[in-house]
Design an enzyme around this catalytic site. Structure first.
Site, PDB file in Angstrom:
ATOM      1  N   GLU A   1      -0.639  -0.259  -3.170  1.00 13.08           N
ATOM      2  CA  GLU A   1       0.332  -0.419  -2.061  1.00 13.08           C
ATOM      3  C   GLU A   1       1.438  -1.014  -2.386  1.00 13.08           C
ATOM      4  OE1 GLU A   1      -1.410  -2.445   1.337  1.00 13.08           O
ATOM      5  OE2 GLU A   1       0.553  -2.211   2.554  1.00 13.08           O
TER       6      GLU A   1
ATOM      7  N   ARG B   1     -13.744  -6.348  -8.899  1.00  8.91           N
ATOM      8  CA  ARG B   1     -12.276  -7.183  -9.046  1.00  8.91           C
ATOM      9  C   ARG B   1     -12.277  -7.906 -10.423  1.00  8.91           C
ATOM     10  NH1 ARG B   1      -9.371  -6.212  -4.285  1.00  8.91           N
ATOM     11  NH2 ARG B   1      -7.596  -7.684  -5.144  1.00  8.91           N
TER      12      ARG B   1
ATOM     13  N   LYS C   1      -2.033 -10.490  -3.639  1.00  9.95           N
ATOM     14  CA  LYS C   1      -0.495 -10.178  -3.637  1.00  9.95           C
ATOM     15  C   LYS C   1       0.233 -10.871  -2.379  1.00  9.95           C
ATOM     16  CE  LYS C   1      -1.066  -5.753  -3.937  1.00  9.95           C
ATOM     17  NZ  LYS C   1      -0.432  -4.371  -3.634  1.00  9.95           N
TER      18      LYS C   1
END
Ligand code: ATP
Ligand code: MG
Length: 552
Positions: free
Chosen positions: A35, A261, A271
């Site tokens: 994104e 992750r 983020k």
């Protein structure tokens, strides 16, 4: 095709091997779907190496797709930085860059298809009411009063939503699945919402935007993705991924597989939190060398090879874990140990005057660029009567363990002569300001003729020919191994994560290129800063020390 022997192995590659063997697929197509709401970080590098690495090794394809359904949080600058980072890591996406937003027309049609099938409805419940009706992990949810609106009515309401006839938040489109599903994501998830926002790709064309879960699976299918690889938090959402694709008219059926992750000690990987560090000026930007971003690592002096090697070493599994910082540092240290030329720099200088070396004279010494790799050649290093050494490399008194310069004793200057400290001069604070030495002219490249043993070797830089530089010594950005677990990450920031010092380097470093790594002898690995360094003002960043200091 890459060397088969050297390929990493993991459960995802095993699934792919089986799919190929069984004839389920003849070609492999993956995607990396960031994104564009921030810079990529080392966690993304794991996903990039996995997705692009699979495409490389299986002669397949990997798309770069911007998952851009959140116009308010996204920015065209991020779109650009992400492309740069993927390329810098050494990967190429297949074909043109993809954007989820390119599929907005198709996504809208699929939403209409679901409404027509009685599988989606427009809901005017308030957010709060929807939250209450959703139930909990132990309690089923309740059906919305809007759940049984007719297909015709829903079609007309969705058209009005799309035409901007409702306010933001007034209503949304929900999939009609199962309010008592054990998977919360299946309790009539929102698939379209109203946002009067300008989109970096589609401009003002839309005021309804599809949600991630609805968009992602359809984008995968439209692009012919075979294996859709994502992180474990999407495990439950796989039900929704499959449900959407089963209920619309679409050919390709990609499969989603989840892996854990990457979490790295002493860093944050969200983020949102990294963006906070930037906007609150706690770091100099997304590319601050203390940031775990690709841009930060690059500026710090990490090489693409070292990051790919790190991703290979951590592997791909379904186990959640926390990777030690030492592991990342080992990768760059090993790379630079083999590939970085050596140079001399002094970060905390004290002056030496070699009294028996003729004044005004000087000579040029030829020094090897690498102790074992002859192909890296040699360079010229000026030697002069006045030089700098590190303050900590001199003591007036010391025991035998201290193998550096001691008053009345000898030490070798790396690549040059043996010197002996004769006397010191001190400043008003009692600190040594100048060390007066003598040198043995017969020790260049050889041991003293009378068999005297000189054990220590220290680094040095010519005082008159050396270049003054700013050296930035970086340390961990947080004081605790898991800052993400802290109530407030501000409270665990390391105030000494950056120390700037004025040092001096040998003149050959005037030719250093931004990001090019050097081993500053006895100090560590450094590179020229790619933002602040100019020909008049050299700035070097410490990439990593010579040894692992994390496990102490
Ligand atoms: P963040 O939580 O940092 O905002 P994200 O998952 O929202 O990250 P995306 O831009 O959506 O960020 O991520 C793109 C891809 O990278 C996704 O497939 C995601 O699963 C993967 N990814 C993100 N963070 C990590 C990580 N720490 N380790 C491995 N893969 C990751
Ligand atoms: Mg995301």
């Amino acid at each position: 095709m890459a060397d088969v022997e050297n390929r990493p192995s993991n459960f995802i590659r095993q699934i792919i091997d089986t799919d190929l063997k069984d004839g389920k697929h003849t070609a492999i197509h993956t995607r990396f779907p960031p994104e564009p709401n921030g810079y990529l970080h080392i966690g993304h590098a794991k996903s990039i190496c996995l997705n692009f690495g699979i495409a490389q090794d299986y002669n397949g394809q990997c798309n770069l797709r911007f998952d851009d359904t959140n116009p308010e949080k996204e920015d065209i600058n991020y779109v650009k930085s992400i492309q740069d980072d993927v390329k810098w890591l050494g990967f190429e996406w297949s074909g043109d860059i993809c954007y989820s937003s390119s599929y907005f027309d198709q996504l809208h049609k699929y939403a209409v298809e679901l409404i027509e099938k009685g599988l989606a409805y427009v809901d005017f419940s308030s957010q709060e009411a929807m939250r209450e009706m959703r139930g909990t992990l132990t309690e089923p949810g309740q059906n919305s009063p809007y759940r049984d609106t007719s297909v015709e009515e829903n079609l007309s309401l969705f058209a009005k939503m799309t035409n901007g006839e409702f306010k933001e938040g007034e209503c949304c489109l929900r999939a009609k699945i199962d309010m008592s599903s054990p998977f919360m994501c299946m309790r009539d998830p929102v698939i379209y919402r109203i946002r009067f926002a300008h989109h970096h790709q589609t401009g003002d064309k839309w005021c309804v935007y599809p949600m991630y879960d609805f968009t992602h699976c359809i984008s995968d299918a439209l692009e012919g993705i075979t294996h859709s690889l994502c992180t474990l938090e999407f495990q439950d959402n796989r039900r929704l991924y499959d449900w959407v694709l089963e209920n619309i008219t679409i050919d390709c059926v990609p499969r989603q597989y989840e892996f854990s992750r990457l979490n790295l000690e002493y860093t944050l990987m969200s983020k949102r939190k990294l963006a906070a560090l930037v906007t609150e000026n706690l770091v100099s930007g997304w590319d601050d060398p203390r940031m775990p971003t690709i841009a930060g690592l690059k500026r710090r002096g990490y090489t693409p090879q070292s990051i790919r090697e790190f991703c290979k070493r951590i592997g791909v599994t379904k186990q959640d874990n926390m990777v030690e910082m030492g592991m990342l540092e080992a990768c760059i240290r090993e790379d630079l140990n083999d590939n970085a030329p050596r140079a001399m720099a002094v970060v905390d200088p004290v002056k030496i005057v070699i009294e028996n070396y003729a004044e005004g004279e000087g000579e040029v010494l030829t020094v090897k660029n690498h102790p074992s790799d002859e192909t890296m050649g040699t360079r010229e290093v000026p030697f002069t009567r006045e030089i700098f050494i590190e303050k900590e490399d001199f003591r007036e008194e010391a025991n035998k363990k201290y193998k550096r310069l001691v008053l009345g004793k000898e030490v070798r200057l790396r690549g040059a002569y043996v010197i002996k400290a004769e006397r010191v001069e001190k400043d008003e604070n009692g600190e040594v300001s100048t060390i007066y030495c003598s040198y043995d002219a017969d020790t260049l490249g050889k041991n003293p003729a009378d068999g005297r043993k000189v054990k220590g070797v220290i680094h040095w830089v010519s005082a008159s020919k050396g270049l003054p530089v700013e050296i930035r010594l970086y340390d961990r950005l947080f004081n605790v191994p898991n800052p993400a677990a802290a109530e407030d990450f501000h409270s665990v920031i390391n105030p000494e994560s950056l120390v700037k010092v004025q040092g001096v380097v040998e003149p050959s470093l005037a030719n250093a290129k931004p990001e090019q790594g050097f081993q500053f002898e006895r100090l560590g690995y450094f590179c020229l800063d790619n933002v602040d360094a100019t020909a008049e003002h050299l700035v070097f960043n410490r990439t990593v020390g010579l040894r692992d200091t994390w496990s102490d």
